[in-house]
Design a protein around this motif. Structure first.
Motif, short mmCIF file in Angstrom:
data_model
loop_
_atom_site.label_atom_id
_atom_site.label_comp_id
_atom_site.label_asym_id
_atom_site.label_seq_id
_atom_site.Cartn_x
_atom_site.Cartn_y
_atom_site.Cartn_z
N GLY A 35 0.82 -1.21 0.00
CA GLY A 35 0.00 0.00 0.00
C GLY A 35 0.85 1.25 0.00
N LEU A 36 1.80 1.28 0.91
CA LEU A 36 2.67 2.45 1.04
C LEU A 36 3.48 2.64 -0.24
CD1 LEU A 36 3.52 4.58 3.14
CD2 LEU A 36 5.42 3.09 3.74
N GLY A 37 4.01 1.52 -0.74
CA GLY A 37 4.83 1.59 -1.96
C GLY A 37 4.03 2.16 -3.13
N HIS A 38 2.81 1.68 -3.31
CA HIS A 38 1.97 2.16 -4.41
C HIS A 38 1.63 3.63 -4.24
CE1 HIS A 38 0.45 -2.09 -5.62
NE2 HIS A 38 1.55 -1.73 -6.27
N GLY A 39 1.23 3.99 -3.03
CA GLY A 39 0.81 5.37 -2.77
C GLY A 39 1.93 6.35 -3.03
N LEU A 40 3.10 6.07 -2.44
CA LEU A 40 4.22 7.01 -2.60
C LEU A 40 4.68 7.07 -4.06
CD1 LEU A 40 6.38 6.29 0.58
CD2 LEU A 40 4.96 8.28 0.12
N SER A 41 4.78 5.90 -4.69
CA SER A 41 5.30 5.92 -6.06
C SER A 41 4.31 6.60 -7.01
CB SER A 41 5.71 4.53 -6.54
OG SER A 41 4.65 3.63 -6.36
N LEU A 42 3.01 6.44 -6.74
CA LEU A 42 2.02 7.14 -7.58
C LEU A 42 2.12 8.65 -7.37
CD1 LEU A 42 -1.53 5.58 -7.80
CD2 LEU A 42 -0.04 6.33 -9.64
N GLY A 43 2.35 9.05 -6.12
CA GLY A 43 2.58 10.47 -5.83
C GLY A 43 3.77 10.97 -6.63
N GLY A 44 4.80 10.13 -6.72
CA GLY A 44 5.99 10.47 -7.49
C GLY A 44 5.65 10.66 -8.97
N VAL A 45 4.83 9.76 -9.50
CA VAL A 45 4.43 9.86 -10.92
C VAL A 45 3.72 11.20 -11.16
CG1 VAL A 45 2.88 8.91 -12.68
CG2 VAL A 45 4.26 7.38 -11.28
N LEU A 46 2.85 11.56 -10.22
CA LEU A 46 2.10 12.81 -10.36
C LEU A 46 3.05 14.01 -10.40
CD1 LEU A 46 -0.90 13.67 -10.37
CD2 LEU A 46 -0.59 14.29 -7.97
N LEU A 47 4.06 14.01 -9.52
CA LEU A 47 5.02 15.11 -9.49
C LEU A 47 5.84 15.17 -10.79
CD1 LEU A 47 6.38 15.06 -5.82
CD2 LEU A 47 4.88 16.74 -6.87
N VAL A 48 6.21 13.98 -11.30
CA VAL A 48 6.98 13.94 -12.55
C VAL A 48 6.13 14.53 -13.69
CG1 VAL A 48 7.99 12.40 -14.29
CG2 VAL A 48 8.43 11.99 -11.88
N MET A 49 4.84 14.19 -13.71
CA MET A 49 3.96 14.73 -14.75
C MET A 49 3.85 16.25 -14.63
SD MET A 49 3.04 12.31 -16.64
CE MET A 49 4.09 10.90 -16.41
N LEU A 50 3.71 16.72 -13.38
CA LEU A 50 3.63 18.17 -13.16
C LEU A 50 4.93 18.84 -13.63
CD1 LEU A 50 1.89 18.57 -9.69
CD2 LEU A 50 1.04 19.27 -11.93
N ALA A 51 6.05 18.16 -13.36
CA ALA A 51 7.35 18.73 -13.77
C ALA A 51 7.38 18.93 -15.28
CB ALA A 51 8.48 17.79 -13.34
#
Lengths: 302, 122
Positions: A126-142
């Motif tokens: 759960g934690l792994g998915h949540g954090l890594s998805l948050g990471g994907v979102l930030l990369v997209m925003l970047a």
């Protein structure tokens, strides 16, 4: 030809910027794609699951390094393309305070978060998915911080680009795990199940990728004439032609090679792997053309 | 048979495309003009050399190169965002062909560059 004259003025410094930008796009999209692929296919066999996570994490580190290298390269470019300008505090500051700096911070934070993809293996799904998805979102925003997608209507342009990038990331992130799966003996149950489901998911993904790309290009170029007359438009045509080749390969995989694999034809795994390897090569070419598009030309000035 | 959802998706896509063609966007800063004009010939040393943009641009490099190499310039503005960037040559320009090379950072983070040329006659 406008695209040739756009390339004619390119110096070694700009070539370095193009290559680093292409590498950054590849790393960032591969990292984001690995997260998306893992989420879409929670039932991947263990070795492929670990391989996808490892690939995503390595790609994220590579993208971090390249994003940091882009900073002095951009400062150096602004100062005329030389080493002294690359370390000039004033130019470095100007780049960092602008859109490029925001992109750098968002990209590095996102790519560090993507590393959480590895937590999964340590029984923290759960934690792994949540954090890594948050990471994907930030990369997209970047990736929507710099360029014409910051013009108005910003939400529409940025939103279209994020959709385009998410679909591209998913496709890119799927290639390596699929290549590995295609190496399984033909007719193997795990491989068949995932290849078959990928074929169904990919139709929507590719549709989204193409649709968002076409609408975005139409909004940015504002008509058919600039597509033919400007360097930007001509590079875009080049990109579309390579993507068309990619789509042909993907279609041939879906309707010819994967069914052959499912029927257990002995040569099918090898042919499928060769086709996916070609897709990987073409994706590299698409990213290179994209880096040229964003570095040496613009929809406004050709 | 095409499902209702597919048909709606196609209609939305078509509408988006039509909207796209109907409302081309104003793109970002572009070069609006040069002083002296690109390709022009001027009599004697021009009072000023410059460039005009349709939006704020931070100029980071502005070199004038002539028959004797780089020309020294006076009043070189800083690199604050500006729509008008003008400099004065520090001395007289000898007759010959001149090229201006500039680079800058646009508001949207695009790094831009360009060149223009003029000729000085006695």
């Amino acid at each position: 030809m406008a695209w040739l004259s756009a390339l004619a003025g390119v110096d070694a410094w700009t070539v370095a910027m193009i290559l680093v930008a292409a590498g950054f796009y590849a790393g960032a999209l591969l990292a984001a794609g690995a997260v998306l692929f893992r989420l879409a296919f929670p039932d991947l066999p263990d070795p492929e699951r670990r391989a996808a996570s490892r690939t995503g994490a390595i790609a994220a580190w590579a993208a971090i390094v390249l994003a940091v290298i882009e900073w002095p390269l951009q400062a150096g470019y602004l100062g005329g393309g030389n080493g002294a300008a690359a370390v000039d505090p004033m130019l470095l500051g100007m780049v960092f305070e602008g859109a490029q700096g925001t992109q750098l911070i968002l990209a590095v934070s996102g790519l560090l978060l993507v590393q959480a993809i590895l937590l999964d293996a340590r029984r923290l799904p759960g934690l792994g998915h949540g954090l890594s998805l948050g990471g994907v979102l930030l990369v997209m925003l970047a990736l929507v911080q710099v360029g014409h997608t910051v013009d108005e209507p910003r939400w529409l342009l940025g939103g279209l680009l994020v959709l385009h990038l998410l679909a591209a990331a998913f496709w890119i992130g799927s290639l390596w795990p699929l290549y590995r799966l295609a190496g399984h003996p033909a007719g193997g149950a795990d491989a068949v199940r995932i290849l078959d489901r990928f074929g169904r998911v990919a139709v929507f993904g590719v549709g989204l990728l193409v649709l968002a790309g076409v609408v975005l290009a139409a909004l940015l170029l504002g008509g058919v004439t600039p597509l033919l007359t400007t360097g930007y438009g001509q590079f875009l045509i080049g990109k579309v032609l390579i993507v068309a080749l990619l789509l042909l390969l993907a279609a041939s995989n879906k309707w010819r090679l994967v069914p052959a694999f499912e029927r257990g034809e002995p040569r099918a795994p090898q042919r499928l792997r060769r086709s996916i390897a070609m897709e990987i090569g073409l994706v590299g070419l698409v990213l290179l053309v994209t880096a040229i598009l964003t570095t040496v030309s613009s929809p406004a000035n050709g | 048979m095409m499902t209702i959802r597919t048909r709606n998706t196609l209609r939305s896509a078509l509408a988006a495309l039509l909207l796209a063609v109907a409302a081309p966007l104003l793109a970002h800063e572009g070069e609006m003009g040069h002083v002296p004009e690109d390709g022009s010939t001027v009599q004697g040393t021009p009072e000023e050399i410059g460039i005009h943009f349709d939006g704020a641009m931070r100029i980071t490099q502005f070199d004038v190169i002539g028959p004797r190499g780089r020309v020294s310039l006076e009043d070189q503005p800083g690199n604050d965002p500006t729509e008008e960037y003008h400099v004065r040559p520090a001395g007289d320009l000898e007759p010959g062909r001149y090229e201006v090379r500039w680079r800058g950072l646009a508001r949207d983070g695009h790094m831009m560059s360009g060149t223009f040329r003029f000729t000085v006659e006695d």
